[in-house]
Structures are given as structure tokens and as C-alpha cells.
Motif scaffolding. Structure first.
Motif, short mmCIF file in Angstrom:
data_model
loop_
_atom_site.label_atom_id
_atom_site.label_comp_id
_atom_site.label_asym_id
_atom_site.label_seq_id
_atom_site.Cartn_x
_atom_site.Cartn_y
_atom_site.Cartn_z
N HIS A 113 0.85 -1.18 0.00
CA HIS A 113 0.00 0.00 0.00
C HIS A 113 0.89 1.23 0.00
N HIS A 115 1.07 5.51 -0.29
CA HIS A 115 0.28 6.72 -0.13
C HIS A 115 1.19 7.91 0.16
N ASP A 142 -8.24 2.57 0.59
CA ASP A 142 -8.80 2.93 -0.71
C ASP A 142 -8.78 4.44 -0.91
N ARG A 192 -11.66 0.90 5.27
CA ARG A 192 -10.49 0.12 5.67
C ARG A 192 -9.31 1.05 5.96
#
Length: 347
Positions: A113, A115, A142, A192
């Protein structure tokens, strides 16, 4: 008292998380965009530590590692991409040969993930990691929203996750009470969130030799802490100058020359400062420190005689009493009997 040149034993063990913190703080101060990559899910690899992450800037500077570097080929470009503001979830796989070469138990796959992390949040996270203080990094899976929590109880918030902020932050604080670094996925109102709670591991500096020093090394090992011993004033001063809030000094040597180590530790204001010795030794040390300009308020930060009143008789029992005092202070507890308390058991 020996005053030889600083030896390798005085130097702080490598601390990748501290180096990562320094990089994050430096990048934020320079106005560089920062991207973060963490493991969202995995299969294989064997046992791995929680709380691992890679950070990068848009110019390609990288800090941190994932799974002993085995995932770096996938994580590094993803982190650089995230630094420009693009969140993403990607799959990465490591075959058996490179996994074993990196030191992992077996091959595996991971969901990464990525970000972005705003400058203020990156600076706060970097400062906490570099100083050896608890921190948490939360991000919406998400999306690109991220939140950093700092402070002894993770009470300070930097960034937000939208409507999920308050509930997610409380769950991170609950994880902190376990007292160990943890990585978890949580769900808040259908959102999430990937949570990393980063708890610094104490490092015990023993100044002086003897059976108690060996017992402290053994006790630290049982707790997953690190420990090292130094015997000279230059080594001790060098080590204490490099202290973070997670570090622990146990002064065994009664030589008055080592008062300087306590004075410098108080001046830095970081870590746990403990000193062994009888009440007579403690009183004499106290008078010397006061005469040297240390205040009464400062002396309250020196734990001497170090340790809890457990009736310890042997070096091993004394080591238990010392680390128990450190654990209690880190948790903000009184170290009284559980049966006499009404608070939460276990943090």
C-alpha cells in the motif's frame, strides 16, 4: 577510572527506524514531497517484524526497508510515485532464492500500500522515530488520506482520515497499550484503515562491570531489548549523548568521575537514568551533583537506588527489579500489586 578513547562498545547499535525518522524530518524541512509504502497483506516469508515501511521523495531519495530489503525493488518506485501524490495498491512477489539471500525463511508475496504523507505529518513522524518515542501511522486503504499520531499516549494528531479519524485514532491508542509495535488492518464505518503503531525498543547502557551487568544483559535479551556495556568515562559520555527517550542508563560504577555522565544525561533530558549504590553512596552522589549545579528538580529524574523494592538479593533478581521499574515508568504505572489496583490489567 580509565579514560581511553571511545571504543566500539560505546557506539549505538544500528537503528534503521531512527535513521528513517531523521530522513523524514530532513525531507519535510526541505519541503520535499514524501511517499510511504507499507505491507497491507502477505503470504509466506516466515516470521517478519511488524511496523516496517519504506519512504521516498519525488527525487528518488529512499529510506527504510521492507522485509530485509527483499521487497525494495517493488517498494522503491512505488514510494517515489506516492511522493507525487498518487496512492496505489500493488502486488509483489519474491522467489525462494532472493528471499533466502535477504535472510527470510522462504518465498512469499505481499500486497503493498503506497500513499503520500503531508509535510507536517512526515515531520511529526520523523521527529518521534528519531527521538525514540511512540508514534502511529494510519492511512485509508482505498485512498490517500493519512494520519500520524504522536505523544506518550498518541494524543497528538497530524493529518486526518475524514469521518474515520476519531474512531481509528482510538483503536491505534488501544494497540499502543499492548506495549509493542503492531501492524493491523481495521475497519471504521466501512472504511479500511492500515495502522502501524511504532513502539521504540529500549536499549540498556550498563556503565561498569560485574555480575549485575551480565544479569541486565540477560534480562534485556528476554524482553527483546538491546544492551551494551562500557567501562570508561569517554565511552559513557559518547553513548549518553546519543540517547533517545527509549534508552536506559544503569550506572554501576561508584567512581565520582561518572557523576558527569548523570549531569550530561540530565542536560539532554532523554532516557531513563538509573544509578546503583547504597543509600550512603546515593547521598554522597546527591551532594556532589547539587554542588555541581544540578537542581533538586533535576535530581528527581535520577533513579537511585535504581529498581523497584522487590526484596531482590541476587544479581538476577536486582536486574528484574531494574527493568520492572523501566517498564512501569514507560507505561505510566505505579508498579503496585495488580490485586491492589482497579485499572486495566496488561496496559
Amino acid at each position: 577510572m580509565t579514560t581511553s578513547a571511545t571504543s566500539p562498545a560505546a557506539r549505538r547499535p544500528a537503528d534503521p527506524r531512527r535513521d528513517l525518522g531523521a530522513a523524514l524530518r530532513r525531507w519535510a524541512g526541505a519541503g520535499a514531497g514524501t511517499g510511504i509504502v507499507r505491507v497491507l497483506d502477505r503470504h509466506g516469508f516466515g516470521s517478519v517484524e511488524s511496523g516496517q515501511l519504506v519512504a521516498a521523495t519525488t527525487t528518488g531519495e529512499v529510506a527504510g526497508e521492507l522485509y530485509l530489503g527483499a521487497l525494495d525493488d517493488a517498494a522503491h518506485p512505488l514510494a517515489v510515485q506516492a511522493a507525487s501524490g498518487t496512492a496505489a495498491v500493488r502486488e509483489a512477489h519474491v522467489a525462494e532464492t532472493p528471499a533466502l539471500a535477504a535472510g527470510l525463511a522462504c518465498a512469499g508475496g505481499a500486497t503493498l500500500h503506497a500513499h503520500p504523507l503531508a509535510a507536517a505529518a512526515a515531520a511529526a513522524l520523523g521527529e518521534a522515530l528519531e527521538a525514540g518515542r511512540p508514534a502511529a501511522l494510519l492511512a485509508v486503504v482505498d485512498g490517500g488520506a493519512a494520519l500520524v499520531l504522536t505523544g506518550p499516549g498518541l494524543e497528538r494528531e497530524h493529518g486526518d482520515l475524514g469521518p474515520a479519524t476519531a474512531a481509528a485514532a482510538e483503536q491505534a491508542r488501544a494497540l499502543l497499550r499492548r506495549g509493542a509495535t503492531a501492524t493491523e488492518q481495521i475497519e471504521v464505518d466501512g472504511v479500511r484503515v492500515l495502522v502501524d503503531v511504532l513502539v521504540p525498543v529500549p536499549s540498556v547502557l550498563v556503565v561498569g562491570e560485574g555480575a549485575l551487568g551480565a544479569a541486565l544483559h540477560a534480562q534485556a535479551g528476554l524482553l527483546g531489548w538491546t544492551a551494551r556495556t562500557v567501562t570508561t568515562l569517554p565511552d559513557a559520555r559518547s553513548a549518553v549523548a546519543d540517547f533517545t527517550d527509549a534508552d536506559v542508563l544503569v550506572l554501576l560504577d561508584h567512581d565520582p568521575g561518572f557523576d558527569e555522565v548523570l549531569r550530561e544525561g540530565l542536560a539532554h533530558g532523554r532516557g531513563f537514568l538509573g544509578a546503583l549504590g547504597s543509600r550512603r553512596t546515593q547521598a554522597a552522589r546527591r551532594e556532589r551533583l547539587l554542588a555541581a549545579g544540578v537542581t533538586e528538580a533535576d535530581l528527581e529524574q535520577v533513579h537511585g537506588p535504581v529498581g523497584l523494592d522487590l526484596g531482590a538479593r541476587t544479581p538476577a533478581e536486582t536486574a528484574v527489579s531494574i527493568v520492572a521499574q523501566v517498564v512501569a515508568l514507560r507505561a505510566g504505572r505505579s508498579a503496585s500489586a495488580l490485586a491492589a489496583s482497579t485499572g486495566r490489567i496488561g496496559g
